[in-house]
Design a protein around this motif. Sequence first.
Motif, PDB file in Angstrom:
ATOM      1  N   LEU A  50      84.854  30.248  71.484  1.00 21.27           N
ATOM      2  CA  LEU A  50      86.088  29.516  71.184  1.00 21.27           C
ATOM      3  C   LEU A  50      85.833  28.364  70.211  1.00 21.27           C
ATOM      4  O   LEU A  50      86.617  28.136  69.284  1.00 21.27           O
ATOM      5  CB  LEU A  50      86.681  28.992  72.503  1.00 21.27           C
ATOM      6  CG  LEU A  50      87.995  28.237  72.419  1.00 21.27           C
ATOM      7  CD1 LEU A  50      89.086  29.063  71.763  1.00 21.27           C
ATOM      8  CD2 LEU A  50      88.447  27.787  73.803  1.00 21.27           C
TER       9      LEU A  50
ATOM     10  N   LEU B 287      91.647  38.064  66.745  1.00 13.19           N
ATOM     11  CA  LEU B 287      92.503  36.950  67.143  1.00 13.19           C
ATOM     12  C   LEU B 287      92.029  35.659  66.474  1.00 13.19           C
ATOM     13  O   LEU B 287      92.837  34.826  66.054  1.00 13.19           O
ATOM     14  CB  LEU B 287      92.497  36.803  68.669  1.00 13.19           C
ATOM     15  CG  LEU B 287      93.315  35.635  69.232  1.00 13.19           C
ATOM     16  CD1 LEU B 287      94.770  35.700  68.777  1.00 13.19           C
ATOM     17  CD2 LEU B 287      93.243  35.597  70.751  1.00 13.19           C
ATOM     18  N   CYS B 288      90.733  35.538  66.357  1.00 18.19           N
ATOM     19  CA  CYS B 288      90.147  34.372  65.694  1.00 18.19           C
ATOM     20  C   CYS B 288      90.617  34.305  64.237  1.00 18.19           C
ATOM     21  O   CYS B 288      91.019  33.240  63.740  1.00 18.19           O
ATOM     22  CB  CYS B 288      88.636  34.509  65.793  1.00 18.19           C
ATOM     23  SG  CYS B 288      87.728  33.181  65.066  1.00 18.19           S
TER      24      CYS B 288
ATOM     25  N   SER C  45      83.504  39.413  69.243  1.00 13.32           N
ATOM     26  CA  SER C  45      84.197  38.192  69.647  1.00 13.32           C
ATOM     27  C   SER C  45      83.367  36.983  69.242  1.00 13.32           C
ATOM     28  O   SER C  45      82.173  37.098  68.962  1.00 13.32           O
ATOM     29  CB  SER C  45      84.449  38.197  71.152  1.00 13.32           C
ATOM     30  OG  SER C  45      83.215  38.170  71.827  1.00 13.32           O
TER      31      SER C  45
ATOM     32  N   LEU D 113      86.836  34.511  71.929  1.00 14.40           N
ATOM     33  CA  LEU D 113      88.055  35.203  71.506  1.00 14.40           C
ATOM     34  C   LEU D 113      87.658  36.422  70.682  1.00 14.40           C
ATOM     35  O   LEU D 113      86.673  36.389  69.946  1.00 14.40           O
ATOM     36  CB  LEU D 113      88.902  34.285  70.621  1.00 14.40           C
ATOM     37  CG  LEU D 113      89.544  33.069  71.261  1.00 14.40           C
ATOM     38  CD1 LEU D 113      90.332  32.301  70.215  1.00 14.40           C
ATOM     39  CD2 LEU D 113      90.463  33.462  72.411  1.00 14.40           C
TER      40      LEU D 113
ATOM     41  N   ASN E 238      96.777  19.506  70.055  1.00 16.37           N
ATOM     42  CA  ASN E 238      96.968  20.976  69.959  1.00 16.37           C
ATOM     43  C   ASN E 238      98.303  21.305  69.319  1.00 16.37           C
ATOM     44  O   ASN E 238      99.071  22.110  69.862  1.00 16.37           O
ATOM     45  CB  ASN E 238      96.962  21.649  71.330  1.00 16.37           C
ATOM     46  CG  ASN E 238      95.675  21.448  72.075  1.00 16.37           C
ATOM     47  OD1 ASN E 238      94.631  21.286  71.464  1.00 16.37           O
ATOM     48  ND2 ASN E 238      95.742  21.434  73.380  1.00 16.37           N
TER      49      ASN E 238
ATOM     50  N   LEU F  28      91.103  28.400  79.731  1.00 19.20           N
ATOM     51  CA  LEU F  28      90.819  28.922  78.388  1.00 19.20           C
ATOM     52  C   LEU F  28      89.636  29.887  78.424  1.00 19.20           C
ATOM     53  O   LEU F  28      88.700  29.691  79.197  1.00 19.20           O
ATOM     54  CB  LEU F  28      90.501  27.769  77.434  1.00 19.20           C
ATOM     55  CG  LEU F  28      91.665  26.831  77.144  1.00 19.20           C
ATOM     56  CD1 LEU F  28      91.205  25.720  76.225  1.00 19.20           C
ATOM     57  CD2 LEU F  28      92.841  27.577  76.531  1.00 19.20           C
TER      58      LEU F  28
ATOM     59  N   ASP G 118     101.293  28.974  68.843  1.00 17.38           N
ATOM     60  CA  ASP G 118      99.934  28.819  69.360  1.00 17.38           C
ATOM     61  C   ASP G 118      99.453  30.168  69.870  1.00 17.38           C
ATOM     62  O   ASP G 118      99.916  30.658  70.895  1.00 17.38           O
ATOM     63  CB  ASP G 118      99.961  27.779  70.491  1.00 17.38           C
ATOM     64  CG  ASP G 118      98.610  27.616  71.164  1.00 17.38           C
ATOM     65  OD1 ASP G 118      97.661  28.339  70.805  1.00 17.38           O
ATOM     66  OD2 ASP G 118      98.513  26.755  72.052  1.00 17.38           O
TER      67      ASP G 118
ATOM     68  N   ALA H 259      94.435  33.454  64.230  1.00 22.84           N
ATOM     69  CA  ALA H 259      94.714  32.051  64.559  1.00 22.84           C
ATOM     70  C   ALA H 259      94.324  31.139  63.400  1.00 22.84           C
ATOM     71  O   ALA H 259      95.056  30.203  63.061  1.00 22.84           O
ATOM     72  CB  ALA H 259      93.961  31.651  65.828  1.00 22.84           C
TER      73      ALA H 259
ATOM     74  N   CYS I 181      85.502  29.588  66.739  1.00 18.25           N
ATOM     75  CA  CYS I 181      86.827  30.037  66.304  1.00 18.25           C
ATOM     76  C   CYS I 181      87.656  28.836  65.823  1.00 18.25           C
ATOM     77  O   CYS I 181      88.288  28.890  64.762  1.00 18.25           O
ATOM     78  CB  CYS I 181      87.475  30.747  67.485  1.00 18.25           C
ATOM     79  SG  CYS I 181      89.076  31.390  67.163  1.00 18.25           S
ATOM     80  N   VAL I 182      87.617  27.753  66.582  1.00 23.74           N
ATOM     81  CA  VAL I 182      88.345  26.531  66.193  1.00 23.74           C
ATOM     82  C   VAL I 182      87.763  25.964  64.899  1.00 23.74           C
ATOM     83  O   VAL I 182      88.495  25.601  63.972  1.00 23.74           O
ATOM     84  CB  VAL I 182      88.293  25.471  67.322  1.00 23.74           C
ATOM     85  CG1 VAL I 182      88.805  24.124  66.829  1.00 23.74           C
ATOM     86  CG2 VAL I 182      89.095  25.939  68.527  1.00 23.74           C
TER      87      VAL I 182
ATOM     88  N   VAL J  22      96.326  30.766  70.667  1.00 24.91           N
ATOM     89  CA  VAL J  22      95.069  30.612  71.416  1.00 24.91           C
ATOM     90  C   VAL J  22      95.288  30.120  72.846  1.00 24.91           C
ATOM     91  O   VAL J  22      94.949  30.799  73.812  1.00 24.91           O
ATOM     92  CB  VAL J  22      94.125  29.645  70.660  1.00 24.91           C
ATOM     93  CG1 VAL J  22      92.854  29.383  71.458  1.00 24.91           C
ATOM     94  CG2 VAL J  22      93.767  30.217  69.284  1.00 24.91           C
TER      95      VAL J  22
END
Lengths: 317, 317
Positions: free
Chosen positions: A204, B206-207, A201, B202, B13, B198, B235, B210, A207-208, B237
């Motif tokens: 976050l 999933l990262c 993992s 992640l 977002n 949140l 979305d 996304a 990841c963004v 996330v």
Amino acid sequence: MKARAYAPATIGNFAAGFDALGMALAPLDGSLLGDVVEAELTGRNRGGLLVRGPMAKSLPKNPRENLVWHALDLFSHRLRRYGLEPAAVRLILHKNLPVCSGLGSSASSIAAALTALNAVYCEPFSPETLLEMAGEAEGRVSGGAHYDNVAPALLGGLQLLAPGECLTPLRLPFFERAVVVIVHPELQLPTARARAVLPRSLPLSLCVAAGSNLAALVHALHARDRDLFSECLRDLVAEPRRKKLVRGFDAVQAAALEAGALGCSLSGSGPSLFAVADSRREADRIAGAMCDAFRRAGVESRGMLCRTDPEGARLLP
Amino acid sequence: MKARAYAPATIGNFAAGFDALGMALAPLDGSLLGDVVEAELTGRNRGGLLVRGPMAKSLPKNPRENLVWHALDLFSHRLRRYGLEPAAVRLILHKNLPVCSGLGSSASSIAAALTALNAVYCEPFSPETLLEMAGEAEGRVSGGAHYDNVAPALLGGLQLLAPGECLTPLRLPFFERAVVVIVHPELQLPTARARAVLPRSLPLSLCVAAGSNLAALVHALHARDRDLFSECLRDLVAEPRRKKLVRGFDAVQAAALEAGALGCSLSGSGPSLFAVADSRREADRIAGAMCDAFRRAGVESRGMLCRTDPEGARLLP
């Protein structure tokens, strides 16, 4: 009832696009860089697989462990699903690409095999179906279906894999004059080992950052914004973990950037590196600087200058 | 030595672009949707902040807790860094946007205040510097500098924030005829509460999903591929975690998609939702369906039809 297909080497994990972006390669000198598979329906005779070519020795002795055999297996299985009984097939794999090199050697074999098979059976399957099978076959070696090598190996170009119900890779534009430098060191790095160092993992915020960096790279390609492309051509996800597996990585990457590369990262899971150059002249200089840096780290390496292969897997005369 | 500035409401977002993509809004009917700030240099007289407008009552009683005051503080601090002594300023905030609505109310106040201040001081700061200050001011309320609201509030358009050394948002193309439906329910959801749900990290897969989904959305906008845009307008996330904070969310989203929306998600951290429609007629139908669905869930709501505001913060005559 005989066909011969070629599929190009590819750069998977194209820097910003971990598991999502891959590029097919065509050497600038017009030569081929990829595996070739011949397929022949043998009627009632027994089928089989022969492996030839410079890299034949690095493949498993048992042909049933060969990826081309897996590809045939998946292809035959799919034919049966359609109510067709597969005939016996004789396959010859000309293994030209080094294995565990980061140049998409598995994907090249798989894509060439599926293309040759589809041809001898008079094209029963669409490119989408071939891609699905190719991903599955790739998954048998790398431990999970990944498409960033097989998609460009089959379809050519720079391909973005978007998650979705239907698996349609997106062909991205690329700078026409850009030259891609590949430097392949005399090291081997099995994909499974390179996968093992990845975290399960990510924070976050990382990841963004990684996602928006990839999105900005795509924007840069469409907007033909070379500076932005250069800024975004970096791997925030895998490279920080994997680079320690490649002796000399930091020095080679620094040498590429110092020599004017727009960006430099691992090709696939390594140990090869790729760099993007503005022109052939710059590419020559960058390749030299990278090979020199590897040499100073005690590693022999070979540089190649490529462009994007627009076609992907194709039949040879 | 007096200026009056407006800054639009924004969708932060923007679905696929958690913390990375934001859009400035302009109502279709030509009205303004955003806060207005008047600034006046008072010379030797004392400065101060007055708050007026329909939403004035929802702001903190103490003007020093107001974001516009924070913006002034940051602006003055920056002037001093440049060796300039800030004069006393009288500010009037016309608070038109509902707070904690997901419509970028903080960003609108901040962007309008900085634009008015920059005008009365004869534009000492570049848009980049204003953006930096705006992000910092936004961070004081939402617990960390985020630019997906302040960038479009200042600059207009659909803005992608790419991570990098210099903070330059990228303006993305958008479908010219598309209409953005905003549905604002009579609920309040403080950003800090929406942030608290949140996850800190992640899963890698999933990262990747996304990130490539956002990249594919950017490709779709450049390629003007409406179907792909629709597929990627989601979305992966924040929405799965935040939707439970908005009563009726699932039903309202389903109603929007059922009525033909290309996509529907939370605006910012909610509770407002936005949907994208192909045309004004579709947008009308979608807005109606969404408000009906909220009503069935026991929540009153208000629908608005918007386009992208191309300009962002600007001086009013």
